[in-house]
Scaffold this motif. Structure first.
Motif, PDB file in Angstrom:
ATOM      1  N   LEU B 189       0.806  -1.222   0.000  1.00  0.00           N
ATOM      2  CA  LEU B 189       0.000   0.000   0.000  1.00  0.00           C
ATOM      3  C   LEU B 189       0.839   1.271   0.000  1.00  0.00           C
ATOM      4  O   LEU B 189       0.296   2.358  -0.177  1.00  0.00           O
ATOM      5  CB  LEU B 189      -0.950   0.005   1.198  1.00  0.00           C
ATOM      6  CG  LEU B 189      -2.122  -0.975   1.110  1.00  0.00           C
ATOM      7  CD1 LEU B 189      -2.963  -0.907   2.368  1.00  0.00           C
ATOM      8  CD2 LEU B 189      -2.992  -0.683  -0.101  1.00  0.00           C
ATOM      9  N   THR B 190       2.160   1.147   0.203  1.00  0.00           N
ATOM     10  CA  THR B 190       2.985   2.356   0.340  1.00  0.00           C
ATOM     11  C   THR B 190       2.809   3.331  -0.825  1.00  0.00           C
ATOM     12  O   THR B 190       2.680   4.533  -0.595  1.00  0.00           O
ATOM     13  CB  THR B 190       4.461   1.971   0.503  1.00  0.00           C
ATOM     14  OG1 THR B 190       4.535   0.842   1.381  1.00  0.00           O
ATOM     15  CG2 THR B 190       5.259   3.114   1.081  1.00  0.00           C
ATOM     16  N   PRO B 191       2.776   2.867  -2.100  1.00  0.00           N
ATOM     17  CA  PRO B 191       2.622   3.837  -3.192  1.00  0.00           C
ATOM     18  C   PRO B 191       1.267   4.521  -3.219  1.00  0.00           C
ATOM     19  O   PRO B 191       1.108   5.526  -3.910  1.00  0.00           O
ATOM     20  CB  PRO B 191       2.799   2.987  -4.455  1.00  0.00           C
ATOM     21  CG  PRO B 191       3.261   1.662  -4.022  1.00  0.00           C
ATOM     22  CD  PRO B 191       2.919   1.495  -2.594  1.00  0.00           C
ATOM     23  N   PHE B 192       0.312   3.997  -2.495  1.00  0.00           N
ATOM     24  CA  PHE B 192      -1.034   4.558  -2.565  1.00  0.00           C
ATOM     25  C   PHE B 192      -1.316   5.555  -1.445  1.00  0.00           C
ATOM     26  O   PHE B 192      -2.419   6.073  -1.338  1.00  0.00           O
ATOM     27  CB  PHE B 192      -2.080   3.443  -2.515  1.00  0.00           C
ATOM     28  CG  PHE B 192      -1.955   2.480  -3.662  1.00  0.00           C
ATOM     29  CD1 PHE B 192      -2.422   2.834  -4.912  1.00  0.00           C
ATOM     30  CD2 PHE B 192      -1.347   1.253  -3.491  1.00  0.00           C
ATOM     31  CE1 PHE B 192      -2.293   1.968  -5.973  1.00  0.00           C
ATOM     32  CE2 PHE B 192      -1.217   0.381  -4.547  1.00  0.00           C
ATOM     33  CZ  PHE B 192      -1.684   0.737  -5.796  1.00  0.00           C
ATOM     34  N   VAL B 193      -0.312   5.766  -0.595  1.00  0.00           N
ATOM     35  CA  VAL B 193      -0.525   6.702   0.508  1.00  0.00           C
ATOM     36  C   VAL B 193      -0.855   8.079  -0.054  1.00  0.00           C
ATOM     37  O   VAL B 193      -0.187   8.562  -0.968  1.00  0.00           O
ATOM     38  CB  VAL B 193       0.734   6.787   1.394  1.00  0.00           C
ATOM     39  CG1 VAL B 193       0.618   7.936   2.375  1.00  0.00           C
ATOM     40  CG2 VAL B 193       0.925   5.476   2.131  1.00  0.00           C
ATOM     41  N   ALA B 194      -1.924   8.691   0.481  1.00  0.00           N
ATOM     42  CA  ALA B 194      -2.372   9.983  -0.025  1.00  0.00           C
ATOM     43  C   ALA B 194      -1.327  11.044   0.280  1.00  0.00           C
ATOM     44  O   ALA B 194      -0.694  11.019   1.340  1.00  0.00           O
ATOM     45  CB  ALA B 194      -3.710  10.355   0.603  1.00  0.00           C
ATOM     46  N   ALA B 195      -1.150  11.973  -0.646  1.00  0.00           N
ATOM     47  CA  ALA B 195      -0.219  13.076  -0.430  1.00  0.00           C
ATOM     48  C   ALA B 195      -0.698  13.927   0.739  1.00  0.00           C
ATOM     49  O   ALA B 195      -1.887  13.948   1.053  1.00  0.00           O
ATOM     50  CB  ALA B 195      -0.121  13.928  -1.692  1.00  0.00           C
ATOM     51  N   ALA B 196       0.257  14.625   1.370  1.00  0.00           N
ATOM     52  CA  ALA B 196      -0.092  15.408   2.564  1.00  0.00           C
ATOM     53  C   ALA B 196      -1.134  16.468   2.236  1.00  0.00           C
ATOM     54  O   ALA B 196      -1.960  16.808   3.073  1.00  0.00           O
ATOM     55  CB  ALA B 196       1.156  16.059   3.135  1.00  0.00           C
ATOM     56  N   ASP B 197      -1.109  16.976   0.997  1.00  0.00           N
ATOM     57  CA  ASP B 197      -2.087  18.016   0.655  1.00  0.00           C
ATOM     58  C   ASP B 197      -3.208  17.454  -0.216  1.00  0.00           C
ATOM     59  O   ASP B 197      -3.835  18.180  -0.985  1.00  0.00           O
ATOM     60  CB  ASP B 197      -1.390  19.179  -0.059  1.00  0.00           C
ATOM     61  CG  ASP B 197      -0.632  18.704  -1.289  1.00  0.00           C
ATOM     62  OD1 ASP B 197      -0.533  17.473  -1.472  1.00  0.00           O
ATOM     63  OD2 ASP B 197      -0.149  19.555  -2.051  1.00  0.00           O
ATOM     64  N   ALA B 198      -3.461  16.137  -0.082  1.00  0.00           N
ATOM     65  CA  ALA B 198      -4.496  15.508  -0.902  1.00  0.00           C
ATOM     66  C   ALA B 198      -5.845  16.146  -0.611  1.00  0.00           C
ATOM     67  O   ALA B 198      -6.129  16.566   0.514  1.00  0.00           O
ATOM     68  CB  ALA B 198      -4.550  14.015  -0.621  1.00  0.00           C
ATOM     69  N   ASP B 199      -6.665  16.217  -1.641  1.00  0.00           N
ATOM     70  CA  ASP B 199      -7.981  16.813  -1.504  1.00  0.00           C
ATOM     71  C   ASP B 199      -8.930  15.814  -0.832  1.00  0.00           C
ATOM     72  O   ASP B 199      -8.653  14.625  -0.759  1.00  0.00           O
ATOM     73  CB  ASP B 199      -8.492  17.199  -2.893  1.00  0.00           C
ATOM     74  CG  ASP B 199      -9.544  18.275  -2.795  1.00  0.00           C
ATOM     75  OD1 ASP B 199      -9.458  19.070  -1.846  1.00  0.00           O
ATOM     76  OD2 ASP B 199     -10.432  18.301  -3.647  1.00  0.00           O
ATOM     77  N   GLY B 200     -10.056  16.295  -0.382  1.00  0.00           N
ATOM     78  CA  GLY B 200     -11.057  15.420   0.213  1.00  0.00           C
ATOM     79  C   GLY B 200     -10.874  15.307   1.709  1.00  0.00           C
ATOM     80  O   GLY B 200      -9.922  15.832   2.284  1.00  0.00           O
ATOM     81  N   GLY B 201     -11.817  14.632   2.350  1.00  0.00           N
ATOM     82  CA  GLY B 201     -11.791  14.554   3.799  1.00  0.00           C
ATOM     83  C   GLY B 201     -12.493  15.767   4.376  1.00  0.00           C
ATOM     84  O   GLY B 201     -12.611  16.807   3.723  1.00  0.00           O
ATOM     85  N   SER B 202     -12.964  15.623   5.606  1.00  0.00           N
ATOM     86  CA  SER B 202     -13.777  16.704   6.157  1.00  0.00           C
ATOM     87  C   SER B 202     -12.922  17.896   6.563  1.00  0.00           C
ATOM     88  O   SER B 202     -13.437  18.975   6.801  1.00  0.00           O
ATOM     89  CB  SER B 202     -14.585  16.190   7.346  1.00  0.00           C
ATOM     90  OG  SER B 202     -13.718  15.750   8.347  1.00  0.00           O
ATOM     91  N   ASP B 203     -11.592  17.706   6.658  1.00  0.00           N
ATOM     92  CA  ASP B 203     -10.735  18.843   6.983  1.00  0.00           C
ATOM     93  C   ASP B 203     -10.613  19.809   5.813  1.00  0.00           C
ATOM     94  O   ASP B 203     -10.282  20.975   5.993  1.00  0.00           O
ATOM     95  CB  ASP B 203      -9.330  18.342   7.365  1.00  0.00           C
ATOM     96  CG  ASP B 203      -9.270  17.928   8.822  1.00  0.00           C
ATOM     97  OD1 ASP B 203     -10.325  17.976   9.474  1.00  0.00           O
ATOM     98  OD2 ASP B 203      -8.183  17.556   9.291  1.00  0.00           O
ATOM     99  N   ALA B 204     -10.870  19.296   4.590  1.00  0.00           N
ATOM    100  CA  ALA B 204     -10.552  20.071   3.393  1.00  0.00           C
ATOM    101  C   ALA B 204     -11.263  21.421   3.365  1.00  0.00           C
ATOM    102  O   ALA B 204     -10.698  22.403   2.897  1.00  0.00           O
ATOM    103  CB  ALA B 204     -10.918  19.268   2.149  1.00  0.00           C
ATOM    104  N   ASP B 205     -12.489  21.471   3.891  1.00  0.00           N
ATOM    105  CA  ASP B 205     -13.246  22.720   3.877  1.00  0.00           C
ATOM    106  C   ASP B 205     -12.547  23.828   4.654  1.00  0.00           C
ATOM    107  O   ASP B 205     -12.827  25.002   4.451  1.00  0.00           O
ATOM    108  CB  ASP B 205     -14.636  22.497   4.506  1.00  0.00           C
ATOM    109  CG  ASP B 205     -15.612  21.962   3.487  1.00  0.00           C
ATOM    110  OD1 ASP B 205     -15.230  21.909   2.305  1.00  0.00           O
ATOM    111  OD2 ASP B 205     -16.733  21.585   3.867  1.00  0.00           O
ATOM    112  N   PHE B 206     -11.687  23.443   5.575  1.00  0.00           N
ATOM    113  CA  PHE B 206     -11.111  24.437   6.479  1.00  0.00           C
ATOM    114  C   PHE B 206      -9.717  24.864   6.051  1.00  0.00           C
ATOM    115  O   PHE B 206      -9.121  25.720   6.678  1.00  0.00           O
ATOM    116  CB  PHE B 206     -11.067  23.877   7.905  1.00  0.00           C
ATOM    117  CG  PHE B 206     -12.429  23.694   8.486  1.00  0.00           C
ATOM    118  CD1 PHE B 206     -13.051  24.738   9.150  1.00  0.00           C
ATOM    119  CD2 PHE B 206     -13.102  22.500   8.342  1.00  0.00           C
ATOM    120  CE1 PHE B 206     -14.317  24.583   9.659  1.00  0.00           C
ATOM    121  CE2 PHE B 206     -14.365  22.338   8.861  1.00  0.00           C
ATOM    122  CZ  PHE B 206     -14.981  23.387   9.524  1.00  0.00           C
ATOM    123  N   LEU B 207      -9.164  24.215   4.988  1.00  0.00           N
ATOM    124  CA  LEU B 207      -7.781  24.519   4.621  1.00  0.00           C
ATOM    125  C   LEU B 207      -7.719  25.624   3.569  1.00  0.00           C
ATOM    126  O   LEU B 207      -8.675  25.875   2.870  1.00  0.00           O
ATOM    127  CB  LEU B 207      -7.104  23.239   4.118  1.00  0.00           C
ATOM    128  CG  LEU B 207      -6.910  22.207   5.218  1.00  0.00           C
ATOM    129  CD1 LEU B 207      -6.503  20.871   4.626  1.00  0.00           C
ATOM    130  CD2 LEU B 207      -5.860  22.681   6.210  1.00  0.00           C
TER     131      LEU B 207
END
Lengths: 218, 207, 244
Positions: B189-207
């Protein structure tokens, strides 16, 4: 569903806490009250229905946190959520198991304990009827509260804080039915209302409990 | 050959933050997939998302209704009930009966009527795995199924997985750190780890 | 452009920044003038004497105590249905304000109880209902505080708010069934339109009620902005730790 009910009952019996603990608590509260308010028979007689109702409420509260918490901790709840049974049904069956282990024995024993509090003989039938109609609501409301706090490490105290205000209407109508029964001022209305609350809770709250469980399992 | 389970461009989150993205694979009848990757990479998150316990941020999991089962180290075994009672409970929940062969397969014959609370960790784990044989679900999502098993028991579980479950038309996604000796592809799964600034997730609205 | 765009956290921060001073200004002006007018420039009532003047705090606070819960219910429904984060955070922000309003209503009511009823507290339906409302606020806030994950907390408290509202209404009618009570009827029945407050008291009272309403809006906006900033800090910290 039936299997779940039997399993929950078997667990309650084997864990030793099931039937005994709630009843013992109920008895202790009733024994402590005369020490607190004094042995005057007229005072005890007047407050007996209220004391029995409040004690029943607290005894029901005592075992609420076990409805879902144990299954949550050992993973059984996640497995039940992915099993071919609706989670709403699981919530309702678990509330039913809670009622059989606490509400039902409390209802049966309450008239007996009323004897110690010098309860008016006219009150016995109303006490039994109002508890029989009201305790299902206590279990179902309680299972909703237990579902809310299932993911919390120390949810016990919070559970009481959340659930007790929700118990207010049931308590009012339940105790009022006994009081009006004794005064002969028409106990039918509060009895029907307490039954209506139970039926309404049974019909609707399992959906809320299941929704809350799904959120807590995320 | 039709796929029992198809995963398309799946993105999953943990605590409002995307952890894995672009995960895609197909599993046909008789196939297993071994998930690998360092601790915290998102194996459990992926398995829970596949099992429907948590919603995916995007992408899809294509699978028939009511064929999947999820198992983690928390296996829902009640310590106050006997082994047989535990297994028959899960069988009843799934509308099945406990096949007698299960006790032999998972070396539980002698433990059948023991209370589960008196079992060792490894023995308990075997009961948890026997549950998978009892419920008869063809698509299994297993999170570290061999924790606290000895080598003999691991071989026993791998044997059941290979000869009974997969050969009998099932498939499985297994997160594990040991070699199960099952002929199955691995997915790191290592290559599939989301980038630190990946979009999505409930935090995204606040960034 | 739909109205929901204003519910985006960034948009919300943008449009509330200029609104906030105005809201506080209007609230301060209305409550200030209303209270001073009410306390010092209205006659004493025949029946109640000077104690009637506590009405300028008691009635607006009681009004907002109920309206705050109603606003939380609407915000919770919006969160459950449309999943706007600002909505959930606004419900969280409103709860302590509503609770303080409940406490003000209870405390001023108790002070008023001495000259009129001769006791601080009676188990009157209205007082009891407010006590129960206070307990609901307490439970709601405690649940928010107890849960770590913000989305889980928002979901659970929203459902608690919806279920709690049903039981709050049930309790209100149960309490009326239980005891008929001493409290006078409502002073400002909105539905029927016939108020029982004399005209001299009415204008300052109306100013106080509107003032408290605007004050509530201003406080909730301010607290929501704080909640959004906290949430944003949390999100940024999470991202930095992941990048590292």
């Amino acid at each position: 569903m039936k299997a779940l009910l039997w399993r929950d009952l078997a667990l309650a019996v084997r864990a030793g806490g099931g039937f005994g603990l709630g009843l013992a608590f109920f008895l202790i509260v009733v024994v402590l009250v005369p020490f607190g308010v004094g042995p005057d028979r007229t005072i005890l007689s007047a407050i007996a229905p209220g004391i029995l109702w409040v004690a029943a409420l607290l005894a029901a509260l005592l075992s609420l946190d076990r409805i879902f918490a144990l299954d949550y901790e050992d993973g059984a709840l996640a497995l039940l959520a992915t099993a071919p049974v609706p989670l709403e049904g699981v919530a309702l069956v678990k509330a039913l198991a809670h009622w059989i282990t606490t509400g039902l024995p409390l209802t049966l024993v309450a008239p007996l304990l009323g004897f110690f509090l010098n309860m008016d003989p006219a009150a016995y039938a109303y006490m039994f009827a109002s508890l029989a109609l009201g305790t299902p609501a206590l279990s179902v409301i309680g299972s909703f509260g237990a579902a809310l706090t299932v993911g919390l490490r120390r949810g016990g105290l919070l559970l009481s804080l959340l659930v007790l205000p929700l118990y207010v209407p049931t308590l009012i109508f339940g105790a009022e039915a006994v009081r009006r029964g004794v005064d002969q001022t028409g106990a039918a209305a509060p009895l029907m209302l307490v039954g209506a609350i139970s039926l309404g809770c049974i019909a609707l709250l399992p959906f809320a409990a299941a929704a809350v469980l799904r959120i807590n399992l995320r | 050959m039709t796929a029992l389970l198809s995963v398309r461009d799946l993105r999953c989150a943990r605590g409002g933050v995307p952890v894995l993205e672009r995960v895609s694979f197909d599993l046909a009848v008789g196939q297993a997939l071994i998930l690998r990757g360092p601790n915290g990479v998102g194996k459990t998150t992926l398995l829970r998302t596949l099992a429907g316990l948590q919603p995916a941020l995007s992408g899809e999991v294509i699978c028939a209704e009511g064929v999947t089962a999820y198992a983690s180290h928390a296996d829902g075994i009640k310590t106050a009930l006997t082994v047989a009672e535990n297994l028959s409970f899960w069988a009843q929940v799934h509308d099945r009966t406990v096949p007698d062969s299960v006790y032999a397969t998972f070396d539980l014959l002698a433990l059948r009527d023991r209370a589960a609370g008196t079992l060792s960790a490894g023995q308990k784990r075997r009961v948890g795995l026997a549950r998978l044989a009892v419920i008869g679900r063809p698509v299994l999502f297993l999170d570290e199924p061999t924790v606290s098993l000895d080598a003999f028991s691991v071989a026993m579980f791998a044997g059941w997985m290979r000869d009974v479950h997969l050969a009998g038309g099932g498939c499985a996604v297994i997160a594990t750190h040991i070699d199960l000796q099952i002929d199955a592809p691995t997915l790191d799964l290592t290559p599939f780890v989301a980038a630190a600034d990946a979009d999505g997730g409930s935090d995204a609205d606040f960034l | 452009m739909s109205m929901w765009e204003y519910a985006n956290p960034k948009k919300f921060m943008d449009w509330t920044a200029p609104v906030l001073p105005w809201a506080f200004g209007i609230a301060g002006l209305l409550t200030g003038v209303g209270l001073v007018w009410g306390f010092f420039f209205t006659p004493e009532a025949e029946l109640f004497g000077a104690t009637v003047k506590i009405i300028y705090l008691h009635v607006p606070a009681a009004l907002m105590a109920i309206n705050a819960w109603f606003m939380m219910l609407v915000a919770s429904l919006i969160w459950v249905i449309r999943r706007h984060h600002v909505s959930a955070l606004a419900a969280r922000a409103a709860a302590p304000v509503g609770m303080v309003m409940t406490v003000i209503a209870l405390a001023t009511g108790a002070l008023w109880g001495i000259p009129t009823w001769g006791t601080y507290w009676v188990w009157d339906p209205r007082l009891t209902s407010f006590m129960i409302l206070f307990l609901f606020y307490l439970g709601y806030i405690a649940l928010w505080e107890a849960i770590e994950d913000p989305d889980t907390a928002a979901d659970l408290t929203a459902i608690l708010c919806i279920v709690g509202s049903v039981f709050a209404i049930l309790s209100r009618y149960a309490v009326r069934f239980w005891n008929q009570g001493l409290h006078q009827g409502t002073s400002v029945p909105v539905v029927t339109g016939g108020r029982t407050v004399a005209d001299v008291y009415w204008v300052p009272l109306l100013m106080c009620m509107i003032g408290f309403g605007v004050l509530f809006v201003a406080l909730v906006l301010l607290r929501t902005r704080t909640e959004i900033r906290l949430r944003r800090m949390r999100a940024l910290t999470a991202r930095t730790t992941r990048a590292a």
